[in-house]
Each structure stands twice: as C-alpha cells, then as structure tokens.
Design a protein around this motif. Sequence first.
Motif, PDB file in Angstrom:
ATOM      1  N   GLY A 250       0.812  -1.202   0.000  1.00  0.00           N
ATOM      2  CA  GLY A 250       0.000   0.000   0.000  1.00  0.00           C
ATOM      3  C   GLY A 250       0.854   1.265   0.000  1.00  0.00           C
ATOM      4  N   GLY A 251       2.089   1.169  -0.477  1.00  0.00           N
ATOM      5  CA  GLY A 251       2.992   2.311  -0.515  1.00  0.00           C
ATOM      6  C   GLY A 251       3.651   2.623   0.804  1.00  0.00           C
ATOM      7  N   ASN A 252       3.459   1.750   1.810  1.00  0.00           N
ATOM      8  CA  ASN A 252       3.990   1.986   3.156  1.00  0.00           C
ATOM      9  C   ASN A 252       5.208   1.095   3.384  1.00  0.00           C
ATOM     10  N   TYR A 253       6.392   1.629   3.129  1.00  0.00           N
ATOM     11  CA  TYR A 253       7.621   0.850   3.292  1.00  0.00           C
ATOM     12  C   TYR A 253       7.900   0.545   4.751  1.00  0.00           C
ATOM     13  N   ALA A 254       7.730   1.538   5.632  1.00  0.00           N
ATOM     14  CA  ALA A 254       8.069   1.365   7.047  1.00  0.00           C
ATOM     15  C   ALA A 254       7.304   0.197   7.667  1.00  0.00           C
ATOM     16  N   LEU A 255       6.029   0.093   7.353  1.00  0.00           N
ATOM     17  CA  LEU A 255       5.195  -0.958   7.928  1.00  0.00           C
ATOM     18  C   LEU A 255       5.463  -2.313   7.272  1.00  0.00           C
ATOM     19  N   THR A 256       5.685  -2.300   5.969  1.00  0.00           N
ATOM     20  CA  THR A 256       5.855  -3.543   5.213  1.00  0.00           C
ATOM     21  C   THR A 256       7.056  -4.341   5.690  1.00  0.00           C
ATOM     22  N   ARG A 257       8.077  -3.675   6.199  1.00  0.00           N
ATOM     23  CA  ARG A 257       9.289  -4.361   6.646  1.00  0.00           C
ATOM     24  C   ARG A 257       9.007  -5.340   7.784  1.00  0.00           C
ATOM     25  N   PHE A 258       7.888  -5.158   8.474  1.00  0.00           N
ATOM     26  CA  PHE A 258       7.573  -6.002   9.623  1.00  0.00           C
ATOM     27  C   PHE A 258       6.583  -7.121   9.279  1.00  0.00           C
ATOM     28  N   TYR A 259       6.157  -7.177   8.024  1.00  0.00           N
ATOM     29  CA  TYR A 259       5.253  -8.234   7.615  1.00  0.00           C
ATOM     30  C   TYR A 259       6.019  -9.549   7.453  1.00  0.00           C
ATOM     31  N   GLU A 260       5.384 -10.626   7.833  1.00  0.00           N
ATOM     32  CA  GLU A 260       5.910 -11.956   7.568  1.00  0.00           C
ATOM     33  C   GLU A 260       5.212 -12.503   6.328  1.00  0.00           C
ATOM     34  N   VAL A 261       5.980 -12.876   5.330  1.00  0.00           N
ATOM     35  CA  VAL A 261       5.398 -13.327   4.067  1.00  0.00           C
ATOM     36  C   VAL A 261       4.455 -14.500   4.285  1.00  0.00           C
ATOM     37  N   ASP A 262       4.896 -15.505   5.044  1.00  0.00           N
ATOM     38  CA  ASP A 262       4.055 -16.686   5.267  1.00  0.00           C
ATOM     39  C   ASP A 262       2.778 -16.319   6.013  1.00  0.00           C
ATOM     40  N   GLN A 263       2.899 -15.391   6.965  1.00  0.00           N
ATOM     41  CA  GLN A 263       1.723 -14.976   7.730  1.00  0.00           C
ATOM     42  C   GLN A 263       0.718 -14.257   6.838  1.00  0.00           C
ATOM     43  N   LEU A 264       1.211 -13.408   5.947  1.00  0.00           N
ATOM     44  CA  LEU A 264       0.310 -12.697   5.038  1.00  0.00           C
ATOM     45  C   LEU A 264      -0.366 -13.652   4.068  1.00  0.00           C
ATOM     46  N   LYS A 265       0.400 -14.634   3.586  1.00  0.00           N
ATOM     47  CA  LYS A 265      -0.191 -15.577   2.650  1.00  0.00           C
ATOM     48  C   LYS A 265      -1.256 -16.446   3.327  1.00  0.00           C
ATOM     49  N   SER A 266      -1.045 -16.762   4.613  1.00  0.00           N
ATOM     50  CA  SER A 266      -2.074 -17.513   5.333  1.00  0.00           C
ATOM     51  C   SER A 266      -3.286 -16.639   5.600  1.00  0.00           C
ATOM     52  N   LEU A 267      -3.059 -15.331   5.706  1.00  0.00           N
ATOM     53  CA  LEU A 267      -4.157 -14.393   5.920  1.00  0.00           C
ATOM     54  C   LEU A 267      -5.112 -14.367   4.737  1.00  0.00           C
ATOM     55  N   ARG A 268      -4.617 -14.722   3.556  1.00  0.00           N
ATOM     56  CA  ARG A 268      -5.475 -14.727   2.374  1.00  0.00           C
ATOM     57  C   ARG A 268      -6.631 -15.696   2.517  1.00  0.00           C
ATOM     58  N   ARG A 269      -6.429 -16.792   3.250  1.00  0.00           N
ATOM     59  CA  ARG A 269      -7.532 -17.745   3.462  1.00  0.00           C
ATOM     60  C   ARG A 269      -8.658 -17.076   4.238  1.00  0.00           C
ATOM     61  N   GLU A 270      -8.284 -16.269   5.232  1.00  0.00           N
ATOM     62  CA  GLU A 270      -9.294 -15.545   5.998  1.00  0.00           C
ATOM     63  C   GLU A 270      -9.990 -14.499   5.130  1.00  0.00           C
ATOM     64  N   ILE A 271      -9.222 -13.865   4.240  1.00  0.00           N
ATOM     65  CA  ILE A 271      -9.804 -12.869   3.341  1.00  0.00           C
ATOM     66  C   ILE A 271     -10.860 -13.507   2.441  1.00  0.00           C
ATOM     67  N   VAL A 272     -10.545 -14.679   1.910  1.00  0.00           N
ATOM     68  CA  VAL A 272     -11.499 -15.389   1.055  1.00  0.00           C
ATOM     69  C   VAL A 272     -12.755 -15.736   1.856  1.00  0.00           C
ATOM     70  N   ASP A 273     -12.593 -16.231   3.081  1.00  0.00           N
ATOM     71  CA  ASP A 273     -13.744 -16.550   3.935  1.00  0.00           C
ATOM     72  C   ASP A 273     -14.564 -15.298   4.236  1.00  0.00           C
ATOM     73  N   TYR A 274     -13.872 -14.189   4.435  1.00  0.00           N
ATOM     74  CA  TYR A 274     -14.552 -12.917   4.728  1.00  0.00           C
ATOM     75  C   TYR A 274     -15.397 -12.470   3.536  1.00  0.00           C
ATOM     76  N   LEU A 275     -14.845 -12.602   2.333  1.00  0.00           N
ATOM     77  CA  LEU A 275     -15.594 -12.215   1.141  1.00  0.00           C
ATOM     78  C   LEU A 275     -16.805 -13.127   0.930  1.00  0.00           C
ATOM     79  N   ARG A 276     -16.628 -14.416   1.189  1.00  0.00           N
ATOM     80  CA  ARG A 276     -17.755 -15.344   1.055  1.00  0.00           C
ATOM     81  C   ARG A 276     -18.850 -15.024   2.060  1.00  0.00           C
ATOM     82  N   ALA A 277     -18.445 -14.758   3.305  1.00  0.00           N
ATOM     83  CA  ALA A 277     -19.425 -14.411   4.340  1.00  0.00           C
ATOM     84  C   ALA A 277     -20.141 -13.107   3.996  1.00  0.00           C
ATOM     85  N   SER A 278     -19.402 -12.168   3.393  1.00  0.00           N
ATOM     86  CA  SER A 278     -20.018 -10.899   2.993  1.00  0.00           C
ATOM     87  C   SER A 278     -21.049 -11.133   1.899  1.00  0.00           C
ATOM     88  N   TYR A 279     -20.712 -12.014   0.967  1.00  0.00           N
ATOM     89  CA  TYR A 279     -21.611 -12.258  -0.166  1.00  0.00           C
ATOM     90  C   TYR A 279     -22.912 -12.917   0.272  1.00  0.00           C
TER      91      TYR A 279
END
Length: 405
Positions: A250-279
């Motif tokens: 999102g253009g935020n370098y300072a914050l991105t440095r603290f992200y864990e790649v594996d953690q973010l990729k696992s977060l995508r499963r929750e995002i998909v569930d969230y979109l399904r629940a929204s629908y």
Amino acid sequence: MTEYNNLTFDFGDRRLVGQQFAREQIKRILQSERISHAYLFSGSPGTGKKAFALAFAELINGIDNLTGLGNQAFSKKSSWFTHPDIHVFLPVPTSAVHKNDVEMELRPRLEMLRDDPYEIVDFSLRPSLTDDTNSKNLQAFYPIDYFRKHIRRAARLKPNEGRKTIIVLTDIEHMRKEAANAFLKLLEEPSENLMFLLTTSHTEALLPTILSRCQHIPLSALKTKEIEQALTAHDGLSREDASYLARVSGGNYALTRFYEVDQLKSLRREIVDYLRASYIQDAVEITRMAQDWQKRENIEGQIAILNVLEVFLRDLLVYRATENKALITNADKLDVIRKFCDTLHEARLQSMIEEVNKCKPMIYQYVQGKIVFTVLALRFANLMRDRDLEIAPEESYKHLPAFSD
C-alpha cells in the motif's frame, strides 16, 4: 563558516527510499542558501517523513551519516542522535507527561530511530517495544505541559557546535490546541539560529497559521519497485519475498518491513472466507471475524488485513479483464480467483477497492476494527451484487447513531 552551496552531495543516498523529487527539492534549498526556519514534511504513513526530517537535520549541521558528506562534513558526531543541537520529539501518551518520565519513554524509541530512520517508533502503532503482539492501541499527543517542559526549553537553547538548533517534531497533527497555539508563537518569532522540521500525515488537521509559516515538502506514495529494491538492499529479503511484500505494501515501506510473508499468505484464506461471508450475508461469521481481527491485531495488523484484501480485489479486477496470470500478485491462488470471477462477474470491484481504502484512515484514527470490518462487509454485500450502497455517500449523516433522552 561552511557554505551549503559549495557542498557536493546526494541527499539521503545512504538510506532514504525513493522520493527523488523531494530529495532534489531539498538539494536546491541547500544550494540556494535561502534556508527557512521551518519545514513541513507531509505524506501518507510509511513514506519516510521522519527519515527525511532526520537526514535534513544532519545535513544542516554537517553530519556524515544518512547523507554521504565524506570530508565535507563539519561535525564529528556520528548521527543526529548524538548531536547536542538536534532535538527530536514524538507524540507521547498522557500518562508519560503526568508521571514526568517523558525522556525515559522517548529515549529507547529514539535509539531505535537512530539505528534505522524507518523504524516504527510511534506509541500509537507500537505501544510496547518488548511485546510486538500487544494489540492495545495507545493514543499519544503533544499536550501543553509536554510543550512547555521539553519542546520550548529545547527551542531556547543556542547552537553548541552546529549551525542551527534544530527541533524535529513528528506527527504534529496530534498537537493539542493549547500546545499548537503556544507553538505558533515560536514559529511567528523564531530566533536567528532556530530551525523546526515537522512531519504530518494530515495537513488538513493543522492550524492554517502553522501551515502558512512552513515551507512545505510533500512526499508521494512510494512506488512498488522502490519498496521492493529497499527490502532487498536494506532488509535482506529475497527478491521473491520482496516483490510480494511490495505489492501488498500500500505504498507503506516502514510498515511492510515487519510483515511476515508466510503470515500474510495464510491471511489470504481468511480474506477469502470474509468475502464469502459478505456475499451470503452471514452475520454470525462476519461478526466473529471482525471481532477476532480487532482482538488479535493492533493497528499495524489491521492495516495489513486491508492491504491484503485490496491486493486480492485488484487481482480479481485484473484477471476478470485480462485472464492473464502474469499480471496478478496472488498467482498461486489462481483457482480461487477464477471461481470468484465466475461468481462475481457483475461485482463492482473498483468500488469495493475504494471502500477498502476509505477504511484505512479510520483505523489510523482509532475507529474500532470490529466496526470497520463489519460495515465494510455489509457494503460488499451490495457491491458484489452490482447494487448501490444502502447509504449513499451524499447521505453519510445516516451513519450517525440516534440519540434519545
């Protein structure tokens, strides 16, 4: 006395990320010798406002650190942190002022900033330095007592060994009204050797009189390629991980440095569930997820959720238009993306992305995450069906709660 227009330098060449236009602007200021008493660095979170202010302070007082000055340096100090004429202040919790331990609270955070000018040291984003899992949001300000006992006192000091006494104030949108009015007096009647370097993410929240007395240097959102290069050069990430993180930054370098790649990729499963629940408008699941995200994540984590959600929606938008796998960030989730595109072939994806971006400032302004994610899901339910929102933008007053005696 050193003349700045005789210096040869590439501003911030040892650490600053991107922002070539702003860097050239500062170089022109120094070379013109028309140096103002106050500068304001503005921009969205994570674009490098603190780093720019600190690099500018060092350059004014001749420190060879963030900018390579070599034998042109006229200070023997190793950084702004050890220079007696550079004073850096952050908004602090009210409790620190009441307990009279502001310096004790600030010092470890300034030490971190000394080691890395892009370090997250804000009390609101990082309430604890010893427990990164602490999700408690801590509000911080510049109250009048803080201003009187620390900032104004530093502003009265004459330069010891530098050209200027420099006061760096970060996030000045958090200055209380009484402190802002007192600070304005310093801006209106500055001493000859006093200089203020200010940062803000919200120029609209500042007093117009403060804005008018500062030379404004806006910082733009960092480009994906700039963040990717910084993550590999300064943070030791592999090219693959840096590329993925840069796309969800999102253009935020300072914050991105603290992200864990594996953690973010696992977060995508929750995002998909969230979109399904929204629908399907599953109120129980939406509420559960919204409450869990607020309980589990601090401000940084909630912004990360929104960033991952935005990138996933952009992938849907791009793939629906092109069906080109090479253009999407989450290429390893192509099957999921295809299914969503087939199901949501009339969804207003661009409008959904816009709604996500409206939520980010709310999180930064301490709106409860469970409310933000719940309302966002209800808006998605309409947009995914190609329907207008229940409450139109021009009728935002309908969001206000009803009051009764």
